[in-house]
Enzyme design. Structure first.
Site, PDB file in Angstrom:
ATOM      1  CG  HIS A   1     -13.505  21.905 -25.413  1.00 23.49           C
ATOM      2  ND1 HIS A   1     -13.380  23.218 -25.044  1.00 23.49           N
ATOM      3  CD2 HIS A   1     -13.524  21.909 -26.764  1.00 23.49           C
ATOM      4  CE1 HIS A   1     -13.352  23.984 -26.124  1.00 23.49           C
ATOM      5  NE2 HIS A   1     -13.427  23.205 -27.176  1.00 23.49           N
TER       6      HIS A   1
ATOM      7  CE  LYS B   1     -17.515  24.118 -10.543  1.00 24.96           C
ATOM      8  NZ  LYS B   1     -16.097  24.238 -10.975  1.00 24.96           N
ATOM      9  NE  ARG B   2     -25.078  19.911 -17.294  1.00 20.74           N
ATOM     10  CZ  ARG B   2     -25.600  19.547 -18.466  1.00 20.74           C
ATOM     11  NH1 ARG B   2     -25.589  20.391 -19.479  1.00 20.74           N
ATOM     12  NH2 ARG B   2     -26.136  18.363 -18.646  1.00 20.74           N
TER      13      ARG B   2
ATOM     14  CE  LYS C   1     -18.194  19.756 -14.642  1.00 21.40           C
ATOM     15  NZ  LYS C   1     -17.240  20.813 -15.018  1.00 21.40           N
TER      16      LYS C   1
ATOM     17  CB  THR D   1     -14.624  28.846 -18.203  1.00 23.20           C
ATOM     18  OG1 THR D   1     -15.782  27.998 -18.257  1.00 23.20           O
ATOM     19  CG2 THR D   1     -13.673  28.498 -19.318  1.00 23.20           C
TER      20      THR D   1
ATOM     21  CE  LYS E   1     -17.828  31.995 -17.348  1.00 22.63           C
ATOM     22  NZ  LYS E   1     -18.707  30.824 -17.631  1.00 22.63           N
TER      23      LYS E   1
HETATM   24  C1  26W Z   1     -20.989  13.982 -26.685  1.00 20.29           C
HETATM   25  C2  26W Z   1     -21.573  14.809 -25.694  1.00 20.29           C
HETATM   26  C3  26W Z   1     -20.652  15.908 -25.225  1.00 20.29           C
HETATM   27  C4  26W Z   1     -21.101  17.242 -25.313  1.00 20.29           C
HETATM   28  C5  26W Z   1     -20.279  18.258 -24.843  1.00 20.29           C
HETATM   29  C6  26W Z   1     -19.034  17.930 -24.320  1.00 20.29           C
HETATM   30  C7  26W Z   1     -18.182  19.067 -23.866  1.00 20.29           C
HETATM   31  C8  26W Z   1     -16.852  18.995 -24.503  1.00 20.29           C
HETATM   32  C9  26W Z   1     -18.032  19.025 -22.404  1.00 20.29           C
HETATM   33  C10 26W Z   1     -17.502  20.367 -21.907  1.00 20.29           C
HETATM   34  O1  26W Z   1     -18.225  21.329 -21.881  1.00 20.29           O
HETATM   35  N1  26W Z   1     -16.230  20.374 -21.510  1.00 20.29           N
HETATM   36  C11 26W Z   1     -15.743  21.499 -20.764  1.00 20.29           C
HETATM   37  O2  26W Z   1     -15.204  22.450 -21.687  1.00 20.29           O
HETATM   38  C12 26W Z   1     -14.769  23.632 -21.026  1.00 20.29           C
HETATM   39  C13 26W Z   1     -14.348  24.647 -22.076  1.00 20.29           C
HETATM   40  O3  26W Z   1     -13.130  24.295 -22.637  1.00 20.29           O
HETATM   41  C14 26W Z   1     -13.659  23.343 -20.002  1.00 20.29           C
HETATM   42  O4  26W Z   1     -13.327  24.516 -19.327  1.00 20.29           O
HETATM   43  C15 26W Z   1     -14.110  22.271 -19.019  1.00 20.29           C
HETATM   44  O5  26W Z   1     -13.028  21.882 -18.193  1.00 20.29           O
HETATM   45  C16 26W Z   1     -14.642  21.054 -19.779  1.00 20.29           C
HETATM   46  O6  26W Z   1     -15.203  20.084 -18.886  1.00 20.29           O
HETATM   47  C17 26W Z   1     -18.580  16.627 -24.249  1.00 20.29           C
HETATM   48  C18 26W Z   1     -19.412  15.588 -24.710  1.00 20.29           C
END
Ligand code: 26W
Length: 818
Positions: free
Chosen positions: A362, A554-555, A560, A665, A669
C-alpha cells in the site's frame, strides 16, 4: 420473551421494542421505566447484536457444510468506525428500529451518536480493510478477517492553542456490544527461547523451546452483508497471561512480581502504533505482528484439519491475504508449523506456502517498507530466523541459476540485507513466498514494476497484478448520506444500486434535468447545514452556506501537501485584501476545511496543523474579509467525522505530489457523494479521470513521469513569485510563531522542495480559479456533481473484491439460502 419466527428473531417494531426493553432490564440492568440515551443505545445495540449472532451462526454452519475455499484476510489494522447504523441498514431494519424507539420516546439519530468509533487503525490501509470486509460479506464470499483487539485505538487528537496533543483512546471503557468474547477459542503464542535438534520417529527435527508464552483469546465481530443473510466474522485477538504459574516468583513469595509479570503479557495487544510513515523496528511491534499471525494460523489450521487430513489440499481450501508486510511473518510461521509440527518435508511445505499467500502493498515510500533488525528476530523468534535463512538460501540459489552471479542484483533482491546492521526485508520475503503481488491502483502497480520491485518484476512478471482500491457505498452513501440515497433510488426507480453499483451510471441520463438538479442541490444544502452546525460547535466559526465548502481530510503528511493547500488559502486571502471593492463582489466565497491526525513523532506534520490554526486565527477574525473566506481545522478526524463532512462538501482536494499516493480512497467517497475533485494525476485519480472525464474535475500539477526530472532541476529553478511571497509571509511571522514555522518554510525553499510545492503552485492556483468559475455556474456545477456520483460505481469495494476473488484468491460466493 423473544418473538421467534421459524428460528429468526422478528423485526417488526413491537418485537424490537420488546427486545430493547428486555436488554434495558437484563443486559444494561437499568429499570425499564428510567434509562437514558446511552443505555437505550446499549439496549438497542444488544437487540441488533442478537440478530447478527443468529445470522453469524447460520453462515458459519453453512460454510462448514459446503466447505468452500475460504479467504483469510490478515491485517494489523481495521478502521471500523461505528457499527450500529451500518448493521441496521445491512439487516434492513433501520426504519423498524426508529419506529420502535420513537414509541419508547427515543430518537434513533440521537442514540446513534452515542456510539464511539472503533479506531483500530491509522488511515487508508485500515479503512480499506473495513470496506473490503463489508463487500466480502455482501457478495457472500466465505471469508474471515483476522487482526488485533487493541485496548487503545488511534489516539484522540486534542487541539490546544492550535497544537495537536494526543490522548489515549480507551474505547472499551463502556464495553463493546459489537464483539463476542470467545473464552473457549484461545491459543498459546510463543516468544524468545532457543531451538534444539531432536530425533522424532527416526527423523531429525527442530524443536523451539520458548522463553515466554502468552495466551491469545478470540473476540468475534459479526460483519453483516447488505441484502443477504450472510454474516461473516472479524476475529480479533487479545493477549492474556497464560495459565502457566511463575513458580519462581511464588517461591520467593514475590506475589506482586508474579502478577506484574503476568500482566506484562497483556501489553502485546494493548496499543495501536500510531505512525503510518516509517517502520521503527520496535520489539513490541514485531511481537504484535507475530502474536496475531500465530493465533490466526493455529485457528485456520485447526479449522482445516477438522475437515481434512491431507495438507496437499490446503491450497484448495485456503487463501491467505497479506494486507501489506505487517502480517508477512505468517509465511515463515506456516513453514514452521508444516515442518516442525506436521513434519512435512521442506519441499512439500514450501510448495503449499507458495500456493496460499497473496501480498498487497500500500505504499510507494521506500522508508515505509518494513525491515526488521536480524538480531531482534534472533531474540524474539529464533526458529523463524533459521527458516528465513533457509528460504533465502534456496531463493539465492534459484536466482543465481536464472541471472548468474550478478551480486549487485542478488544483494538487492536478498531477503537478508547485509551491512553493519543486518535486516530482514519483509517486502522481499512476502514477494518470494506469494503467488500474486499487487499494488492498489494501476499507477501504483506501474511504479512497483518500474521502480520499487523492478528486480522481482523482471524475474516473475506473471506474479504482478493491480487491484484498484474501492470503498463501500453502504457506509459512504446509504449510512452517511440518507437524503442522497433516497434521491438516487427515486430517480433510478430502484434500491438495487446499493448492491449493484453499476446502476449508478443511469444517473447520467438525468444530469441536466432541472427537476433532478433542484432536488440534488437541496440534498447538498441539507448536508452543508449539518456540517456548518458541526463546524460552529467544534470551532465557534460561523460559515455561510452559499460559500463553496472546500475540504481536505486525511492523515497529515508532507507528500499529501496540506502545506500547499494552506499556502493557497494565504494567497487567496492576500489577493482579497489587496482587491478593489468592485472586484471583491466577484470573489467566490470559500470555506476551507482541513482535518487529519499527525503521527505523534512527526514534527513537520504537527507544524502544518499549527500553521493552519494560526492562518485561520488571522483570516476568520478579519472583519474586512467577512464571509468571503474562512479556514477551519476539524479536530480528531476519524470515520464518523468523515461520514459527516463528506456529504456536506462541494470540492475536495487530493493534491499529493504525483507518484506518492499509492491509491487514495477518500477521493472515491467524495466522488460517490457528488463532491468535485481538485487533484493531481496520482494514484487512483488517474482511473477516476478515465471514468468521469477530466472536464468534470480540476486536475493540475506535474505528472508522475515528470517528477523525477523536476526534482533534479528543482534546486536551480526559481519558484513562482506568488509562491515565494506567501512562504515569505509565513517566514516573516505574519501569522506569528516566526521561529516555530522556520523549519516548515525550509522544507519548500533553498532547493529542498522535495514534494515540488513551488513548481506546482501556479497550476494549483489555476485549478482553484477554474473551480471558482465553475461554482458560480450552478447548473454546470450540479451536472458535474451528478456525473461524479454516476461514474463512481467502478470505485466501489464490491468491484475491488470481485477482482481479487476472481483473479487472485480463486474463491466463489457461498450464499446462505434464505
Ligand atoms: C510501519 C508503519 C506503517 C503503518 C501503516 C502503513 C500503511 C500502509 C499506510 C497506508 O495506510 N497507506 C495507504 O493505503 C491506502 C489503501 O490502499 C492507499 O489508498 C493510500 O494511498 C496509502 O497511502 C504504512 C506503514
Amino acid at each position: 420473551m423473544f418473538e421467534l419466527m421459524d428460528g429468526f428473531l422478528k423485526n417488526d417494531p413491537v418485537s424490537l421494542q420488546k427486545d430493547i426493553l428486555h436488554h434495558v432490564e437484563y443486559t444494561v440492568a437499568r429499570s425499564r421505566f428510567s434509562f437514558d440515551d446511552f443505555e437505550a443505545y446499549q439496549a438497542l445495540s444488544h437487540s441488533v447484536r442478537d440478530r447478527l449472532i443468529e445470522r453469524w451462526h447460520d453462515t458459519q454452519q453453512h460454510f462448514k457444510k459446503k466447505d468452500p475455499k475460504r479467504l483469510y484476510f490478515l491485517s494489523l489494522e481495521f478502521l471500523m468506525g461505528r457499527s450500529l447504523s451500518n448493521s441496521v441498514i445491512n439487516l434492513g431494519i433501520k426504519d423498524q428500529c426508529a419506529e420502535a424507539l420513537s414509541q419508547l420516546g427515543f430518537e434513533y439519530e440521537v442514540l446513534a451518536e452515542q456510539e464511539g468509533d472503533a479506531a483500530l487503525g491509522n488511515g487508508g490501509l485500515a479503512r480499506l480493510s473495513a470496506c473490503q470486509m463489508d463487500s466480502l460479506a455482501t457478495l457472500d464470499f466465505p471469508a474471515w478477517g483476522y487482526g488485533l483487539r487493541y485496548q487503545y485505538g488511534l489516539f484522540r487528537q486534542i487541539i490546544i492553542d492550535g497544537f495537536q496533543h494526543e490522548q489515549p483512546d480507551y474505547w472499551l471503557n463502556f464495553g463493546n456490544p459489537w464483539e463476542i468474547e470467545r473464552v473457549h477459542v484461545s491459543y498459546p503464542v510463543k516468544f524468545y527461547g532457543s531451538v534444539k535438534e531432536e530425533v522424532v520417529n527416526g527423523k531429525k527435527c527442530k524443536v523451539w523451546i520458548p522463553g515466554e508464552t502468552v495466551e491469545a483469546v478470540a473476540y468475534d465481530n459479526p460483519i453483516p452483508g447488505y441484502g443477504t443473510r450472510n454474516t461473516i466474522n472479524l476475529r480479533l485477538w487479545a493477549a492474556k497471561p497464560s495459565e502457566g504459574l511463575d513458580i519462581e516468583s511464588y517461591n520467593t513469595g514475590d506475589y506482586i512480581n508474579a502478577i506484574v509479570n503476568r500482566q506484562k503479557a497483556e501489553i502485546i495487544s494493548n496499543v495501536l502504533y500510531p505512525d503510518d510513515r516509517s517502520y521503527q523496528g520496535k520489539e513490541l511491534r514485531l511481537k504484535q505482528q507475530y502474536f496475531f499471525v500465530s493465533a490466526s494460523l493455529q485457528d485456520i489450521v485447526r479449522r482445516f484439519k477438522d475437515m481434512h487430513n491431507n495438507f496437499d489440499e490446503f491450497p484448495d481450501k485456503v487463501a491467505l491475504q497479506l494486507n501489506d508486510t505487517h502480517p508477512s511473518i505468517s509465511v515463515v510461521e506456516l513453514m514452521r508449523m508444516l515442518l516442525d509440527e506436521e513434519h512435512l518435508s521442506w519441499k512439500r511445505s514450501w510448495n503449499i506456502v507458495c500456493k496460499v499467500f497473496t501480498f498487497t502493498t500500500h505504499t510507494v515510500l521506500p522508508e515505509a517498507l518494513e525491515k526488521v533488525p536480524m538480531d531482534l528476530f534472533e531474540t524474539v523468534l529464533p526458529r523463524h530466523l533459521q527458516i528465513i535463512y533457509d528460504i533465502n538460501f534456496a531463493f539465492m540459489e534459484e536466482l543465481k541459476n536464472k541471472i548468474g552471479k550478478d551480486y549487485v542484483r542478488l544483494s538487492r533482491m536478498s531477503i537478508v540485507e547485509e551491512g553493519a546492521v543486518k535486516n530482514i526485508r519483509m517486502a522481499n520475503l512476502s514477494i518470494v513466498c506469494s503467488h500474486t503481488v499487487n499494488g492498489v491502483s494501476r499507477a501504483h502497480s506501474e511504479l512497483l514494476k518500474t521502480r520499487v520491485f523492478m528486480d522481482f518484476y523482471e524475474l516473475w512478471p506473471e506474479k504482478f497484478q493491480y487491484k484498484t482500491n474501492g470503498v463501500t457505498q453502504r457506509r459512504w452513501i446509504v449510512v452517511s448520506n440518507p437524503s442522497l440515497c433516497a434521491l438516487i433510488s427515486k430517480w433510478l426507480r430502484t434500491e438495487s444500486w446499493i448492491h449493484d453499483v453499476d446502476l449508478l451510471t443511469h444517473l447520467k441520463n438525468h444530469a441536466s434535468n432541472p427537476e433532478l438538479q433542484h432536488e440534488w442541490k437541496m440534498v447538498k444544502k441539507i448536508n452543508k447545514m449539518r456540517l456548518a452546525e458541526y463546524i460552529e460547535t467544534m470551532s465557534g466559526v460561523k460559515v455561510s452556506l452559499d460559500a463553496m465548502f472546500d475540504v481536505q481530510i486525511k492523515r497529515i503528511h508532507e507528500y499529501k501537501r496540506q502545506f500547499l493547500n494552506i499556502l493557497g488559502v494565504i494567497h487567496r486571502y492576500d489577493c482579497i485584501k489587496n482587491m478593489e471593492e468592485s472586484d471583491r463582489r466577484k470573489v467566490v466565497p470559500r470555506v476551507c476545511i482541513i482535518g487529519g491526525k499527525a503521527p505523534p513523532g512527526y514534527e513537520i506534520a504537527k507544524k502544518i496543523i499549527k500553521l493552519c490554526h494560526a492562518v485561520a486565527e488571522k483570516i476568520n477574525n478579519d472583519t474586512d474579509i467577512g464571509d468571503l473566506l474562512k479556514l477551519v481545522f476539524i479536530p480528531d478526524y476519524n470515520v464518523s467525522v468523515a461520514e459527516l463532512v463528506i456529504p456536506g462538501s462541494d470540492l475536495s482536494q487530493h493534491i499529493s505530489t504525483a507518484g506518492h499516493e499509492a491509491s487514495g480512497t477518500g477521493s472515491m467517497k467524495f466522488l460517490m457523494n457528488g463532491c468535485l475533485l481538485l487533484a493531481t494525476a496520482d494514484g487512483s485519480t488517474n482511473e477516476i479521470i478515465e471514468e468521469i472525464g477530466a472536464e468534470n474535475m480540476f486536475i493540475f500539477g506535474a505528472k508522475m513521469n515528470e517528477v523525477p526530472k523536476l526534482r533534479e532541476k528543482e534546486s536551480t529553478i526559481k519558484a513562482p513569485l506568488q509562491f515565494r511571497r506567501v512562504v515569505r509571509m509565513v517566514r516573516d511571522g505574519y501569522f506569528g510563531f516566526k521561529d516555530y514555522f522556520k523549519s516548515l518554510c525550509d522544507t519548500v525553499e533553498n532547493g529542498k522542495d522535495f514534494y515540488l510545492l513551488g513548481s506546482d503552485f501556479t497550476s494549483y492556483l489555476e485549478a482553484q480559479a477554474a473551480a471558482d468559475r465553475a461554482y458560480v455556474d450552478k447548473e454546470k456545477w450540479c451536472k458535474m456533481s451528478v456525473l461524479s456520483t454516476a461514474g463512481s460505481g467502478r470505485f466501489s469495494s464490491d468491484r475491488t473484491i470481485e477482482d481479487y476473488a476472481e483473479k487472485t484468491w480463486g474463491i466463489k460466493p457461498c450464499k446462505l439460502p434464505l
